[in-house]
Design a protein around this motif. Structure first.
Motif: not given
Length: 773
Positions: A628-629, A632, A634, A636, A664, A667-668, A670, A693
């Motif tokens: 998921q990261a 986008k 992103i 971790l 979650s 990530i959503k 950021s 974040d």
């Protein structure tokens, strides 16, 4: 008024009447005379030269010769006195017979005439041989002297405490020798009339000196002999020889009397009860008392009766409110106080109050009061035994007469003790029963005051049991407002009228809720308060859930139905676009249901603690969210040294889902290309697990609503809640609290937000193997 009250009233009136009769009838006269004489003798004796006694003593008998003397001897003494010019002279001798030598009488008569202020006594004949009961001086002697009576006026016990200012027959009253001396000396007392008042039948003396009827004493006074001094005494023989200084006799009252042993009469007085006092000294002291007005004023019998009866009534009224020990002290205090007051009045104020009628009545009060109290107690015990015998739930009570003892009161007290023991056992059983009940329970009497309360009730009142007893229900439940009445006492009255259980709800300022039930009986009231706070919160949550289902889940479902209807009627929306919308709405509904299930699982699932490593837990969550990261771009990051561990005990599933939810959200919210940092540290006695974040942060107006149910903060849209719910944060807060910790938010608008989970080490129980909540 009750029967017992009427009995006490009549008993009080009876004792008061008996006291008054005893005072009027002088029933305690011998005892009163005893305290009177003791008080008289308590004063110190002193000498006085106001009155001089010329004593015919043993030395004079030896010097002059055998008694009786010739009248010329007395004439010589009067001539010696005339040189000193005394104020008045009493020749206290009964010169009823003439001297065998008329020349002797002539000398004595001439000496009395020359002196001019001589008093002679007139005695009382032992037999009624004349028209008057007088034994008067010889005619030749009495012509030049003032006559006075020789009645010493003794009391019935033989002691002289009074002086009759006048005495004699009804037709002929003579003054007291002291009064005659004062009259000749020009110092007649202002309070004494110059002539004798007419006698009344009450003044008649039956059993006086001569045992004659028709003898009267008037003007009876009580001279205060204790205030008079012992008169100066000189020997008759010394006077004859001229050895007495004239200054001792000049302007003095002189009493010539017999004091030799075996001669004359010695009179017992209050000051000399055993050895007696010579008549000359008694007259001398009475003369001093009359001259100075030293008379004892006796309280009239009527006043004494009223005063003593009032004291008895007041004492009996006070004893009704005293314990037996204090009642005995009160009686002793009043009795001793009466004696002390009587003593003090006589010694310091020359006022005589006979106290023993009151003392005897007071000493009688205690046994009479005790008898009355014992009788009332016995009756009360009998009634109580009958009541207890009919009390339901008690075992058989031993009745009087069933035991071997013959003591009436012991029988009843034993039976009362046995009944009380059963009542105490029943009370202890009730207290034990109340103690094990999970709800707060109060037992109230018929007046609405608490008699028993269990621990739960005391905890609700926030007071110890000892201080809870005696309070009213309004005081006990202060701060808890009933829903059906403004006051609890009104509900008690309503329950008493209905004789049926009554229930109501009550709340306090802290949000607590109690279901209160009231039951009234003839013996009192029972109140039970059940804590329904959790139940009411659950009902509120259910209401909120129904609202959520009706709104947030219903909306996408309604949209789905609209798309289907639009497709059926031939709408121009392409099929692929329609399917895309249907897929998005179905996934939104599925996500909402999943979040709801997670929250419900976090609240209801049993908490299972296992030994584990928090760093390994964080690494697992990071690995799960990598795809998921990456979508986008992103990164971790785990902020801990490689190969390190942080052991703890926790619920692996719930804490893993919590960390995944935090990642979650991070990530959503950021932006693309940002990084999310997961950190672990040990601070004080807590494990701190944080997720930071680089998003826009949280609007300040929404910080207070982060963990409320069914709300979600929409990042990037300040002060405006998005449509939908934010159950993810509720899940995070619920899991953290169940582990004994809390969530701390560090917010930096425009920079990012950091969520910290503070998990206490002790609460997690690192040294234990497993725990379930």
């Amino acid at each position: 008024m009750s029967k017992a009250g009427r009995g006490s009233r009549w008993l009080t009136l009876g004792l008061m009447a008996a006291t008054a009769v005893a005072c009027l009838g002088q029933w305690t006269l011998p005892l009163d005379r005893a305290i009177h004489d003791l008080a008289q003798r308590s004063r110190p004796a002193h000498d006085s030269d106001e009155v001089v006694i010329v004593a015919i003593d043993d030395a004079s008998i030896d010097a002059v010769g055998r008694w009786p003397w010739r009248h010329g001897v007395h004439a010589q003494a009067l001539r010696q006195l005339a040189q000193a010019r005394p104020r008045a002279v009493l020749l206290d001798l009964l010169l009823a017979e003439a001297d065998p030598d008329p020349a002797q009488d002539a000398q004595l008569s001439s000496a009395m005439q020359a002196l001019g202020n001589v008093v002679l006594p007139a005695g009382l004949l032992p037999q009624a041989t004349r028209t008057e009961p007088w034994l008067k001086p010889a005619q030749a002697l009495g012509a030049h002297a003032v006559l006075a009576h020789s009645d010493a006026a003794p009391d019935a016990d033989g002691r002289v405490r009074h002086a009759a200012l006048w005495a004699g027959s009804a037709a002929n009253q003579l003054p007291h020798p002291a009064l005659a001396l004062l009259g000749l000396g020009g110092t007649w007392p202002d309070s004494v009339p110059r002539q004798a008042p007419g006698p009344t039948p009450d003044d008649a003396s039956e059993g006086g000196m001569g045992h004659l009827s028709g003898w009267y004493r008037t003007g009876l006074v009580s001279p205060d002999l204790s205030r008079t001094g012992r008169p100066r005494t000189v020997s008759f023989s010394a006077l004859l020889r001229g050895e007495v200084p004239e200054r001792w006799l000049r302007d003095r009252f002189v009493v010539i009397g017999v004091t030799a042993q075996g001669m004359g009469t010695r009179l017992p007085t209050a000051l000399t009860p055993r050895e007696g006092m010579s008549g000359a000294e008694l007259i001398a002291r009475v003369t001093q008392a009359l001259a100075h007005g030293w008379l004892i004023q006796t309280l009239p019998p009527a006043w004494n009766a009223a005063l003593s009866a009032t004291w008895v009534g007041a004492l009996l009224w006070a004893m009704r409110r005293l314990t037996p020990g204090r009642a005995l002290l009160a009686c002793a205090a009043v009795a001793s106080g009466a004696l002390a007051v009587s003593w003090a009045l006589l010694v310091w104020h020359s006022t005589w109050w006979p106290p023993f009628a009151l003392v005897a009545a007071v000493l009688l009060c205690y046994p009479v009061w005790s008898w009355r109290r014992l009788q009332a107690t016995a009756l009360a015990l009998e009634n109580e035994l009958q009541t207890l015998a009919a009390e339901p739930g008690l075992g058989p009570v031993t009745q009087p007469g069933e035991r071997g003892t013959v003591d009436f009161m012991r029988q009843r007290t034993d039976a009362i003790h046995e009944a009380n023991a059963q009542l105490r056992q029943a009370r202890a059983l009730l207290a034990h029963t109340l103690a094990v009940l999970p709800d707060a329970v109060w037992v109230l009497d018929t007046q609405g005051r608490i008699t028993q309360a269990n621990q739960q009730a005391c905890a609700l009142m926030q007071t110890p049991e000892a201080t809870a007893i005696g309070r009213t229900l309004d005081e006990a439940l202060a701060g808890w407002t009933p829903a059906d009445a403004p006051q609890w006492s009104m509900l008690l009255l309503q329950a008493g009228r209905q004789r049926q259980p009554l229930s109501t709800e009550a709340g306090n300022a802290m949000g607590g809720q109690r279901l209160v039930s009231l039951l009234s009986t003839e013996q009192g009231h029972i109140v039970c308060a059940t804590d329904v706070t959790a139940l009411r919160q659950a009902e509120l949550q259910r209401t909120e859930l129904l609202g959520f289902i009706a709104h947030d889940i219903r909306s996408p479902q309604a949209s789905l139905i609209s798309l289907v209807e639009l497709h059926r009627i031939g709408g121009n929306l392409p099929l692929e676009e329609t399917l895309t919308h249907v897929d998005a709405m179905a996934r939104q509904t599925l996500a909402l249901c999943e979040e709801l299930l997670q929250v419900m699982r976090a609240e209801t699932r049993a908490l299972t603690l296992v030994n584990g490593d928090l760093i390994a837990l964080a690494e697992g969550a990071i690995g799960e969210m990598q795809l998921q990261a990456q979508a986008k771009d992103i990164t971790l990051i785990g902020d801990w040294a490689p190969g390190t561990q942080q052991p703890a005990r926790f619920d692996d599933y719930l804490l893993h889902r919590t960390l995944v939810n935090l990642l979650s959200n991070a990530i959503k919210f950021s932006p693309n290309g940002a990084q999310v940092t997961v950190a672990l540290r040990r601070q004080a006695d807590a494990h701190v697990l944080s997720v930071r974040d680089q998003g826009p942060g949280i609007p300040a107006s929404e910080l207070g609503r982060l963990f409320k149910r069914y709300e979600r903060v929409e990042q990037g849209r300040p002060s405006q809640l998005a449509a939908g719910i934010g159950l993810g944060l509720v899940f995070i807060d619920t899991v953290t609290r169940r582990h004994g910790g809390h969530v701390h938010v560090i917010n930096q608008p425009g920079v990012g937000a950091c969520f910290e989970l503070w998990l206490p080490v002790q609460a997690l129980g690192e040294d234990s193997t497993a725990a379930t909540a």
